[in-house]
Design a protein around this motif. Structure first.
Motif, PDB file in Angstrom:
ATOM      1  N   LEU A 285      20.056  24.279  -8.061  1.00 35.05           N
ATOM      2  CA  LEU A 285      19.186  25.205  -7.024  1.00 35.05           C
ATOM      3  C   LEU A 285      18.582  24.545  -5.960  1.00 35.05           C
ATOM      4  CD1 LEU A 285      18.674  28.149  -7.009  1.00 35.05           C
ATOM      5  CD2 LEU A 285      16.651  27.742  -8.590  1.00 35.05           C
ATOM      6  N   ALA A 286      18.170  23.163  -6.039  1.00 30.86           N
ATOM      7  CA  ALA A 286      17.528  22.283  -4.835  1.00 30.86           C
ATOM      8  C   ALA A 286      18.552  22.130  -3.831  1.00 30.86           C
ATOM      9  CB  ALA A 286      16.902  21.289  -5.542  1.00 30.86           C
ATOM     10  N   HIS A 287      19.789  21.962  -4.523  1.00 28.53           N
ATOM     11  CA  HIS A 287      20.879  21.564  -3.577  1.00 28.53           C
ATOM     12  C   HIS A 287      21.267  22.860  -2.673  1.00 28.53           C
ATOM     13  CE1 HIS A 287      24.676  20.171  -2.260  1.00 28.53           C
ATOM     14  NE2 HIS A 287      25.368  21.215  -2.651  1.00 28.53           N
TER      15      HIS A 287
ATOM     16  N   PRO B  88      10.733  22.717  -4.736  1.00 29.68           N
ATOM     17  CA  PRO B  88       9.819  21.716  -5.520  1.00 29.68           C
ATOM     18  C   PRO B  88      10.065  20.511  -5.517  1.00 29.68           C
ATOM     19  CG  PRO B  88      10.608  23.972  -6.872  1.00 29.68           C
ATOM     20  CD  PRO B  88      11.551  23.764  -5.544  1.00 29.68           C
ATOM     21  N   ARG B  89       9.162  19.449  -5.394  1.00 27.32           N
ATOM     22  CA  ARG B  89       9.184  18.226  -5.394  1.00 27.32           C
ATOM     23  C   ARG B  89       9.824  17.857  -6.796  1.00 27.32           C
ATOM     24  NH1 ARG B  89       6.293  14.129  -7.413  1.00 27.32           N
ATOM     25  NH2 ARG B  89       4.608  15.286  -8.173  1.00 27.32           N
ATOM     26  N   THR B  90       9.452  18.729  -8.010  1.00 26.82           N
ATOM     27  CA  THR B  90      10.158  18.244  -9.159  1.00 26.82           C
ATOM     28  C   THR B  90      11.057  19.179  -9.644  1.00 26.82           C
ATOM     29  OG1 THR B  90       7.963  19.334 -10.288  1.00 26.82           O
ATOM     30  CG2 THR B  90       8.253  16.795 -10.133  1.00 26.82           C
ATOM     31  N   TYR B  91      11.852  19.306  -8.604  1.00 26.90           N
ATOM     32  CA  TYR B  91      13.111  20.511  -8.660  1.00 26.90           C
ATOM     33  C   TYR B  91      13.732  20.387  -9.976  1.00 26.90           C
ATOM     34  CZ  TYR B  91      15.854  16.641  -7.122  1.00 26.90           C
ATOM     35  OH  TYR B  91      16.514  15.487  -7.148  1.00 26.90           O
ATOM     36  N   TYR B  92      14.115  19.142 -10.212  1.00 27.37           N
ATOM     37  CA  TYR B  92      14.941  19.025 -11.672  1.00 27.37           C
ATOM     38  C   TYR B  92      14.258  19.655 -12.897  1.00 27.37           C
ATOM     39  CZ  TYR B  92      11.445  14.971 -11.480  1.00 27.37           C
ATOM     40  OH  TYR B  92      10.293  14.370 -11.152  1.00 27.37           O
ATOM     41  N   ARG B  93      13.015  20.012 -13.127  1.00 32.49           N
ATOM     42  CA  ARG B  93      12.335  20.606 -14.020  1.00 32.49           C
ATOM     43  C   ARG B  93      12.324  22.048 -13.789  1.00 32.49           C
ATOM     44  NH1 ARG B  93       7.131  16.683 -13.799  1.00 32.49           N
ATOM     45  NH2 ARG B  93       7.976  14.955 -15.010  1.00 32.49           N
ATOM     46  N   ALA B  94      13.056  22.890 -14.666  1.00 35.74           N
ATOM     47  CA  ALA B  94      13.515  24.244 -14.401  1.00 35.74           C
ATOM     48  C   ALA B  94      12.121  25.072 -14.279  1.00 35.74           C
ATOM     49  CB  ALA B  94      14.299  24.767 -15.535  1.00 35.74           C
TER      50      ALA B  94
ATOM     51  N   LEU C 208      19.824  14.764  -2.969  1.00 40.66           N
ATOM     52  CA  LEU C 208      18.688  15.122  -3.503  1.00 40.66           C
ATOM     53  C   LEU C 208      17.816  13.847  -3.748  1.00 40.66           C
ATOM     54  CD1 LEU C 208      19.214  18.117  -5.535  1.00 40.66           C
ATOM     55  CD2 LEU C 208      18.409  18.158  -3.216  1.00 40.66           C
ATOM     56  N   SER C 209      18.156  12.721  -3.714  1.00 43.53           N
ATOM     57  CA  SER C 209      17.468  11.169  -3.898  1.00 43.53           C
ATOM     58  C   SER C 209      17.541  11.386  -5.543  1.00 43.53           C
ATOM     59  CB  SER C 209      16.434  11.088  -3.203  1.00 43.53           C
ATOM     60  OG  SER C 209      16.865  10.929  -1.821  1.00 43.53           O
ATOM     61  N   GLY C 210      18.383  11.937  -6.192  1.00 45.93           N
ATOM     62  CA  GLY C 210      17.950  12.155  -7.672  1.00 45.93           C
ATOM     63  C   GLY C 210      19.126  11.447  -8.558  1.00 45.93           C
ATOM     64  N   SER C 211      19.759  10.439  -7.924  1.00 48.51           N
ATOM     65  CA  SER C 211      20.980   9.847  -8.730  1.00 48.51           C
ATOM     66  C   SER C 211      20.539   9.247  -9.999  1.00 48.51           C
ATOM     67  CB  SER C 211      21.319   8.586  -7.838  1.00 48.51           C
ATOM     68  OG  SER C 211      22.145   9.045  -6.854  1.00 48.51           O
ATOM     69  N   TRP C 212      19.077   8.989 -10.423  1.00 47.78           N
ATOM     70  CA  TRP C 212      18.293   8.584 -11.533  1.00 47.78           C
ATOM     71  C   TRP C 212      18.690   9.783 -12.588  1.00 47.78           C
ATOM     72  CZ3 TRP C 212      13.951  11.137 -13.225  1.00 47.78           C
ATOM     73  CH2 TRP C 212      13.314  11.998 -12.175  1.00 47.78           C
ATOM     74  N   LEU C 213      19.001  10.985 -11.984  1.00 51.19           N
ATOM     75  CA  LEU C 213      18.928  11.945 -12.897  1.00 51.19           C
ATOM     76  C   LEU C 213      20.363  12.357 -13.653  1.00 51.19           C
ATOM     77  CD1 LEU C 213      16.848  14.291 -10.962  1.00 51.19           C
ATOM     78  CD2 LEU C 213      15.970  13.691 -13.418  1.00 51.19           C
ATOM     79  N   LEU C 214      21.144  11.441 -13.050  1.00 50.54           N
ATOM     80  CA  LEU C 214      22.766  11.685 -13.743  1.00 50.54           C
ATOM     81  C   LEU C 214      22.668  11.729 -15.242  1.00 50.54           C
ATOM     82  CD1 LEU C 214      25.674  12.061 -12.755  1.00 50.54           C
ATOM     83  CD2 LEU C 214      25.898   9.457 -13.056  1.00 50.54           C
ATOM     84  N   GLY C 215      23.346  12.739 -15.790  1.00 47.26           N
ATOM     85  CA  GLY C 215      23.514  12.869 -17.382  1.00 47.26           C
ATOM     86  C   GLY C 215      22.135  13.893 -17.924  1.00 47.26           C
ATOM     87  N   GLN C 216      21.437  14.325 -16.862  1.00 44.31           N
ATOM     88  CA  GLN C 216      20.419  14.770 -17.385  1.00 44.31           C
ATOM     89  C   GLN C 216      20.812  16.649 -16.949  1.00 44.31           C
ATOM     90  OE1 GLN C 216      17.798  13.935 -19.144  1.00 44.31           O
ATOM     91  NE2 GLN C 216      18.820  12.225 -19.018  1.00 44.31           N
TER      92      GLN C 216
ATOM     93  N   ASP D  71       9.232  24.215 -13.215  1.00 44.13           N
ATOM     94  CA  ASP D  71       8.534  23.991 -12.063  1.00 44.13           C
ATOM     95  C   ASP D  71       8.620  24.834 -10.934  1.00 44.13           C
ATOM     96  OD1 ASP D  71       7.112  22.043 -13.520  1.00 44.13           O
ATOM     97  OD2 ASP D  71       7.754  20.545 -12.047  1.00 44.13           O
ATOM     98  N   TRP D  72       9.938  25.547 -10.966  1.00 43.07           N
ATOM     99  CA  TRP D  72      10.168  26.827 -10.202  1.00 43.07           C
ATOM    100  C   TRP D  72       9.327  27.895 -10.254  1.00 43.07           C
ATOM    101  CZ3 TRP D  72      13.705  26.403  -6.214  1.00 43.07           C
ATOM    102  CH2 TRP D  72      14.538  25.253  -5.908  1.00 43.07           C
ATOM    103  N   GLU D  73       8.661  27.946 -11.198  1.00 42.00           N
ATOM    104  CA  GLU D  73       7.707  29.148 -11.583  1.00 42.00           C
ATOM    105  C   GLU D  73       6.664  29.019 -10.432  1.00 42.00           C
ATOM    106  OE1 GLU D  73       6.612  30.335 -15.964  1.00 42.00           O
ATOM    107  OE2 GLU D  73       7.044  28.453 -16.180  1.00 42.00           O
ATOM    108  N   SER D  74       6.305  28.308  -9.972  1.00 40.86           N
ATOM    109  CA  SER D  74       5.321  28.047  -8.879  1.00 40.86           C
ATOM    110  C   SER D  74       5.791  28.033  -7.498  1.00 40.86           C
ATOM    111  CB  SER D  74       4.257  27.003  -9.295  1.00 40.86           C
ATOM    112  OG  SER D  74       4.970  25.742  -9.074  1.00 40.86           O
ATOM    113  N   TRP D  75       7.203  27.896  -7.191  1.00 40.55           N
ATOM    114  CA  TRP D  75       7.750  27.804  -5.967  1.00 40.55           C
ATOM    115  C   TRP D  75       7.893  29.378  -5.200  1.00 40.55           C
ATOM    116  CZ3 TRP D  75      12.255  30.294  -4.585  1.00 40.55           C
ATOM    117  CH2 TRP D  75      12.960  30.035  -3.487  1.00 40.55           C
ATOM    118  N   GLY D  76       7.495  29.135  -3.960  1.00 40.80           N
ATOM    119  CA  GLY D  76       7.893  30.489  -3.152  1.00 40.80           C
ATOM    120  C   GLY D  76       6.707  31.498  -3.694  1.00 40.80           C
ATOM    121  N   VAL D  77       7.222  32.722  -3.552  1.00 43.35           N
ATOM    122  CA  VAL D  77       6.196  33.835  -3.833  1.00 43.35           C
ATOM    123  C   VAL D  77       6.916  34.666  -4.999  1.00 43.35           C
ATOM    124  CG1 VAL D  77       5.594  36.045  -2.765  1.00 43.35           C
ATOM    125  CG2 VAL D  77       5.861  34.191  -1.129  1.00 43.35           C
TER     126      VAL D  77
END
Length: 140
Positions: free
Chosen positions: A31-33, A43-49, A16-24, A51-57
């Motif tokens: 879910l993004a995976h 979502p672009r900011t998938y790591y913020r739970a 997910l190009s999110g290696s900087w999030l390791l440990g978080q 932020d999924w409130e505005s994803w999809g329908v």
């Protein structure tokens, strides 16, 4: 390796190009995976739970396989609805549930919203399967 770190998590974050999030906290990453594995956007900011409130329908009720966003102290939690207990709790497949991928039971009072992938047909059946799982003991 400690909490929020494992070989699987390192591979997930790298994909997910999110290696900087390791440990978080990693429920949104899991879910993004899974969405990426299914060829679905996330979502672009998938790591913020939350932020999924505005994803999809938005859905008015939970459907098998829908994304559910939950409230928790200090943020949110996100997972996939896979059923309901006889007591009415939601059975949720998620990551970072007691530091693992598993199915746990969650109270519906915590639900902030149900979401469905844009452009994916809704399932024909509406009833959630009834099952049992341990109650959640912590997620981030």
């Amino acid at each position: 390796l400690g909490p929020n770190d494992s070989p699987w998590l390192r591979r997930m974050w790298a994909r997910l190009s999110g290696s900087w999030l390791l440990g978080q906290p990693w429920c949104g990453g899991a879910l993004a995976h899974w969405m990426a594995e299914a060829g679905l956007p996330y979502p672009r900011t998938y790591y913020r739970a939350r932020d999924w409130e505005s994803w999809g329908v938005a859905l008015a009720v939970p459907l098998y396989g829908c994304v559910v966003v939950l409230e928790r102290r200090g943020g949110g939690h996100v997972g996939i609805v896979v059923g309901r207990t006889a007591r009415g709790e939601l059975l949720i497949l998620g990551g970072n549930q007691a530091d693992a991928v598993n199915i746990r039971a969650f109270r519906t009072e915590r639900v902030l919203g149900y979401r469905w992938p844009m452009g994916v047909p809704l399932p024909m059946h509406g009833a959630l399967p009834i099952g049992e799982a341990p109650a959640t003991t912590g997620e981030a």
